[in-house]
Design an enzyme around this catalytic site. Structure first.
Site, PDB file in Angstrom:
ATOM      1  N   HIS A 146      -3.537  -5.526   0.366  1.00 58.27           N
ATOM      2  CA  HIS A 146      -3.034  -5.843   1.712  1.00 58.27           C
ATOM      3  C   HIS A 146      -2.971  -7.351   1.930  1.00 58.27           C
ATOM      4  O   HIS A 146      -3.855  -7.959   2.561  1.00 58.27           O
ATOM      5  CB  HIS A 146      -3.927  -5.193   2.775  1.00 58.27           C
ATOM      6  CG  HIS A 146      -3.732  -3.725   2.906  1.00 58.27           C
ATOM      7  ND1 HIS A 146      -2.899  -3.159   3.850  1.00 58.27           N
ATOM      8  CD2 HIS A 146      -4.236  -2.701   2.185  1.00 58.27           C
ATOM      9  CE1 HIS A 146      -2.918  -1.844   3.717  1.00 58.27           C
ATOM     10  NE2 HIS A 146      -3.723  -1.543   2.707  1.00 58.27           N
TER      11      HIS A 146
ATOM     12  N   CYS B 198       0.824  -1.201   0.000  1.00 59.22           N
ATOM     13  CA  CYS B 198       0.000   0.000   0.000  1.00 59.22           C
ATOM     14  C   CYS B 198       0.870   1.267   0.000  1.00 59.22           C
ATOM     15  O   CYS B 198       1.477   1.580  -1.009  1.00 59.22           O
ATOM     16  CB  CYS B 198      -1.001  -0.025   1.144  1.00 59.22           C
ATOM     17  SG  CYS B 198      -2.393   1.101   0.886  1.00 59.22           S
TER      18      CYS B 198
ATOM     19  N   GLU C  14      -1.124  -8.879   3.923  1.00 63.89           N
ATOM     20  CA  GLU C  14      -0.848  -9.198   5.329  1.00 63.89           C
ATOM     21  C   GLU C  14      -2.120  -9.541   6.099  1.00 63.89           C
ATOM     22  O   GLU C  14      -2.064 -10.150   7.179  1.00 63.89           O
ATOM     23  CB  GLU C  14      -0.122  -8.035   6.009  1.00 63.89           C
ATOM     24  CG  GLU C  14      -0.978  -6.872   6.482  1.00 63.89           C
ATOM     25  CD  GLU C  14      -1.487  -5.957   5.378  1.00 63.89           C
ATOM     26  OE1 GLU C  14      -2.266  -5.028   5.690  1.00 63.89           O
ATOM     27  OE2 GLU C  14      -1.109  -6.161   4.207  1.00 63.89           O
TER      28      GLU C  14
END
Length: 250
Positions: A221, A113, A223
Site C-alpha cells: 500500500h 492490493c 498510498e
C-alpha cells in the site's frame, strides 16, 4: 494554466443502513491529490451501466484500489471461497473488463492490493485465496489487534528486479513495505513482468509488458502516508507524470 490530470479511482459497494453506497478510502484519493498531484474522480461500481469508451475518454489515468473484498474466484477458475469471505460482484463487474481496455487505450494504470490482484486476473492469472495457508509462504496479513499505524508500518523487504519499471524509478534493490493482504498471485498472467518479490518468493509487484503507458501493480500500500516514504512517493509521482503526459495529449 494547464489543468490537473484527472485520475479515476475505483469504488467499492457497501451497505450503510438501508442503502447501498459507493465508497473509496480517503488514503487513495488523498494520495492521488498530494502524491500524483492530480484530481481524483471516484468511479462508482456500476458494472455494465458504465460506458467504458466514455469513461476512458474522460480520464487521464485510473487507480484500482485495495478493498476489504476479494475477487470472486470463478473469474480465475479457482475453488469456492471459504464461508464468510467478502465479495463485491459489482466491483468485479466494473473493474475486470475495464483494466485491459484502459491499458490498451494507453491510459496510465496503477493497481494496489485488490487492484493488483484484479490486474492479474484480468490478464488471465490466478490467485492464492489464503496465502498464509500455502506451504513456505509467510503470513502477509496485518496484525488485526494493533492500531492502524502499526498495521501499515513496514513489515518485510521486497527485492526490486533489475531492468524494470521500479528500478527505473530509482528504487534500491531492496525496499521495506507494509503487508496487508490475505490473497496473492498464484499464477502470473501472460504479459506481466515481475517487478518485486517478497522474501518467501510471493510476487509483490508487476508491470504490463509492452504497455503504451504506465501500467504497474503493487501488492503493498504505497498510498499510505505517501509523502513520508520516498519509495512510495516515487511510484505515485511516476504515475502522476504519466497522467500529465496523457492529459497533454488530450
Amino acid at each position: 494554466m494547464l489543468r490537473l490530470p484527472i485520475i479515476g479511482v475505483t469504488a467499492c459497494t457497501k451497505q450503510v443502513g438501508l442503502h447501498p453506497n459507493h465508497i473509496v478510502g480517503d488514503k487513495y484519493v488523498r494520495a492521488v491529490a498530494v502524491g500524483a498531484e492530480a484530481l481524483p474522480l471516484v468511479i462508482p461500481a456500476l458494472g455494465e451501466l458504465i460506458d467504458h469508451d466514455t469513461l476512458l475518454a474522460s480520464v487521464d489515468g485510473l487507480l484500482f484500489t485495495g478493498s476489504p473484498s476479494n475477487v470472486e474466484p470463478h473469474h480465475y477458475s479457482g475453488p469456492a471461497s471459504m464461508p464468510g469471505t467478502h465479495h463485491d460482484i459489482f466491483r468485479d463487474a466494473t473493474t475486470l473488463p475495464l483494466i485491459r481496455k484502459a491499458i490498451d487505450a494507453g491510459i496510465p494504470v496503477l493497481g494496489i492490493c485488490r487492484g493488483f490482484q484484479e490486474m492479474n486476473v484480468a490478464f488471465g492469472g490466478s490467485l492464492h485465496q489464503r496465502v498464509q495457508e500455502v506451504a513456505g509462504m509467510m503470513d502477509h496479513r496485518e496484525p488485526a489487534d494493533q492500531p492502524v499505524e502499526v498495521q501499515y508500518a513496514p513489515r518485510h523487504t521486497v527485492r526490486v528486479q533489475a531492468g524494470g519499471v521500479l528500478a527505473g524509478l530509482g528504487l534500491p534493490d531492496e525496499i521495506q513495505v507494509n503487508s496487508i493482504h490475505g490473497q496473492g498471485v498464484q499464477r502470473l498472467a501472460p504479459g506481466l513482468r515481475v517487478e518485486a518479490l517478497a522474501p518467501d518468493g510471493l510476487i509483490e509487484a508487476f508491470s504490463v509488458e509492452g504497455a503504451p503507458s504506465f501500467a504497474l501493480g503493487v501488492q503493498w500500500h504505497p498510498e499510505w502516508q505517501v509523502r513520508s516514504n520516498p519509495n512510495y512517493l516515487a511510484i505515485f509521482q511516476a504515475f502522476g507524470e504519466a497522467c500529465r503526459k496523457r492529459a497533454g495529449q488530450r
